[in-house]
Design a protein around this motif. Structure first.
Motif, PDB file in Angstrom:
ATOM      1  N   CYS A   1       0.828  -1.216   0.000  1.00  0.00           N
ATOM      2  CA  CYS A   1       0.000   0.000   0.000  1.00  0.00           C
ATOM      3  C   CYS A   1       0.860   1.262   0.000  1.00  0.00           C
ATOM      4  CB  CYS A   1      -0.991   0.000   1.152  1.00  0.00           C
ATOM      5  SG  CYS A   1      -0.329  -0.239   2.790  1.00  0.00           S
ATOM      6  N   ALA A   2       2.125   1.143  -0.361  1.00  0.00           N
ATOM      7  CA  ALA A   2       3.011   2.311  -0.425  1.00  0.00           C
ATOM      8  C   ALA A   2       2.543   3.290  -1.494  1.00  0.00           C
ATOM      9  CB  ALA A   2       4.444   1.862  -0.718  1.00  0.00           C
TER      10      ALA A   2
ATOM     11  N   ILE B   1      -7.689   1.064  -0.850  1.00  0.00           N
ATOM     12  CA  ILE B   1      -8.664   1.896  -0.153  1.00  0.00           C
ATOM     13  C   ILE B   1      -8.892   1.281   1.216  1.00  0.00           C
ATOM     14  CG2 ILE B   1     -11.034   2.773  -0.136  1.00  0.00           C
ATOM     15  CD1 ILE B   1      -9.609   1.639  -3.423  1.00  0.00           C
ATOM     16  N   PHE B   2      -8.639   2.079   2.246  1.00  0.00           N
ATOM     17  CA  PHE B   2      -8.830   1.545   3.596  1.00  0.00           C
ATOM     18  C   PHE B   2     -10.320   1.538   3.920  1.00  0.00           C
ATOM     19  CE2 PHE B   2      -9.081   1.327   8.121  1.00  0.00           C
ATOM     20  CZ  PHE B   2      -8.073   0.434   8.440  1.00  0.00           C
TER      21      PHE B   2
ATOM     22  N   ILE C   1      -8.915   7.231   2.068  1.00  0.00           N
ATOM     23  CA  ILE C   1      -7.478   7.146   1.792  1.00  0.00           C
ATOM     24  C   ILE C   1      -6.800   8.217   2.637  1.00  0.00           C
ATOM     25  CG2 ILE C   1      -5.723   7.520   0.009  1.00  0.00           C
ATOM     26  CD1 ILE C   1      -7.752   6.258  -1.951  1.00  0.00           C
ATOM     27  N   PRO C   2      -5.668   7.913   3.246  1.00  0.00           N
ATOM     28  CA  PRO C   2      -5.006   8.910   4.094  1.00  0.00           C
ATOM     29  C   PRO C   2      -4.671  10.189   3.325  1.00  0.00           C
ATOM     30  CG  PRO C   2      -4.022   6.748   4.413  1.00  0.00           C
ATOM     31  CD  PRO C   2      -4.939   6.635   3.230  1.00  0.00           C
TER      32      PRO C   2
ATOM     33  N   ARG D   1      -5.435  10.534  -9.522  1.00  0.00           N
ATOM     34  CA  ARG D   1      -5.885  11.834  -9.040  1.00  0.00           C
ATOM     35  C   ARG D   1      -7.241  11.743  -8.338  1.00  0.00           C
ATOM     36  NH1 ARG D   1      -5.209  15.707 -11.790  1.00  0.00           N
ATOM     37  NH2 ARG D   1      -6.874  17.054 -11.070  1.00  0.00           N
ATOM     38  N   HIS D   2      -8.091  10.814  -8.760  1.00  0.00           N
ATOM     39  CA  HIS D   2      -9.436  10.714  -8.189  1.00  0.00           C
ATOM     40  C   HIS D   2      -9.416  10.178  -6.760  1.00  0.00           C
ATOM     41  CE1 HIS D   2     -11.425  11.862 -11.899  1.00  0.00           C
ATOM     42  NE2 HIS D   2     -10.630  11.024 -12.547  1.00  0.00           N
ATOM     43  N   PHE D   3      -8.359   9.472  -6.376  1.00  0.00           N
ATOM     44  CA  PHE D   3      -8.245   9.033  -4.985  1.00  0.00           C
ATOM     45  C   PHE D   3      -8.052  10.206  -4.038  1.00  0.00           C
ATOM     46  CE2 PHE D   3      -6.504   5.027  -7.021  1.00  0.00           C
ATOM     47  CZ  PHE D   3      -7.634   4.282  -6.758  1.00  0.00           C
TER      48      PHE D   3
END
Length: 386
Positions: free
Chosen positions: A41-42, A60-61, A190-191, A284-286
């Motif tokens: 997840c890096a 996605i968390f 997401i962070p 970009r959408h994340f």
């Protein structure tokens, strides 16, 4: 001074164990083969596209656990991203997971009752499905199976669904409302700042050395530390003495495009077998860009994901859940049990199972609690703590 625990791997399992042990007053040393923490997840920031790139596929968390959500929010603020996947098959686009709008697109069903009737007409009467294909035909019927499952599964696993066990897809979600949220959990996102920022906080104050290959000097490390938490492939730890555990891998093809928006969505799955990749991710959408930010954007970053065979030299992503692989894993687990309590095997590679991120955290917290308060050290398929 308390003895020091060596943690092999700075992914989510190793980092969570390191944080908990450190906070409990234990000395911890983390070593990681890659040049950065985070495991699969890096992320990294890409200035040209003004977004955070998910280096090993979209992560996605999401969780339904109050305890895990509270714990992870110590290290990150989440942006509220909701995963609303789209599917492309041929020239058509569909809402996914299968919901009432999908059933309207495919069958013209406008109400839940019309959708139930369409599904009832489609389902095939297979009382005891012998494989994944039969399971899908009995659950959703041939039309939805061919649109959403057959080609994608064939690419993902390198085998036709008729050659795979039904358990690979234990449940096919079909919603009779317009809910297109990919996950059912109460919290997701997401962070902010990407996972890199979250792992910086997770590992703050802890010694971490990157670019270290534990297996190359395994005996040296085991001689130096009384306690080791190992998160790498369990078969590699034992020099593949019982043969290699089978994985599917991924190959990523990234492209920086001189446009503001490529596909209008973070994730589009390509379920047609004729298309070699399984999905395109637009990073970009994340980050939930605003309309004003979109207007200023000059580039966007996309990644195509190509399934690949596992094996020597390939990054292991998805364990292949066959009876033969599980039997081989049990033989490795017996070898691992002989090394307890010095060595604990934890995480997706050491336990040869697919974990979501919240499950990794739950399993890590459960292990540390047993470690701190006593309990069994045996490697086992844990039900992650809620």
């Amino acid at each position: 001074m308390s003895p020091c625990t060596l943690i092999v791997g700075a992914g989510l399992y190793g980092a969570a164990c390191a944080r908990e042990l450190h906070d409990a007053g234990h000395r911890v040393h983390v070593i990681e083969q890659r040049p950065q923490p985070g495991g699969n997840c890096a992320t990294r920031y890409v200035a040209e596209a003004d977004c955070h790139e998910h280096l090993h596929g979209a992560h996605i968390f999401h969780t339904d656990s109050d305890r895990i959500w509270t714990w992870v929010n110590r290290f990150a603020r989440f942006n509220g991203y909701v995963n609303r996947v789209k599917v492309r098959h041929g020239d058509a686009l569909y809402s996914f997971p299968i919901n009432l709008f999908t059933l309207y697109q495919v069958f013209g069903a406008k109400t839940p009752d019309e959708a139930r009737a369409a599904l009832a007409r489609e389902r095939q009467p297979i009382a005891e499905p012998a494989n994944l294909e039969e399971h899908c035909l009995a659950t959703v019927g041939p039309t939805l199976y061919r649109l959403f499952i057959e080609g994608y599964t064939r690419k993902q696993w390198g085998r036709h669904p008729s050659e795979l066990p039904a358990e690979i897809i234990k449940r096919i979600p079909v919603r009779l409302d317009f809910n297109d949220n990919y996950f059912n959990d109460r919290w997701q996102g997401i962070p902010i700042g990407g996972y890199a920022a979250m792992f910086d906080r997770l590992l703050a104050g802890i010694r971490v050395d990157f670019g270290v290959d534990f297996l190359r000097d395994r005996d040296h490390w085991l001689a130096r530390y009384d306690r080791v938490i190992y998160t790498g492939p369990i078969d590699a730890f034992f020099d593949h003495v019982h043969g290699r555990l089978e994985y599917r891998s991924l190959r990523f093809e990234r492209e920086l495009l001189p446009i503001a928006d490529f596909q209008g969505n973070a994730v589009v799955n390509y379920t047609d077998a004729a298309v070699p990749y399984t999905r395109i991710v637009e990073h970009r959408h994340f980050d939930l860009p605003s309309p004003a930010r979109n207007e200023r954007a000059s580039h966007t970053l996309i990644t195509r994901e190509y399934p690949a065979a596992g094996g020597a030299g390939a990054e292991p992503y998805y364990p292949v859940a066959t009876a033969a692989n599980q039997a081989r894993f049990e033989r490795y687990r017996a070898l691992a049990d002989e090394l307890a309590p010095q060595v604990h095997f934890g995480g997706r590679l050491a336990e040869y199972r697919y974990y979501d991120m919240h499950q990794v955290i739950g399993a890590a917290l459960a292990h540390v609690q047993r470690r701190l308060h006593g309990g069994c050290h045996r490697i086992d398929a844990l039900t992650p703590s809620a």
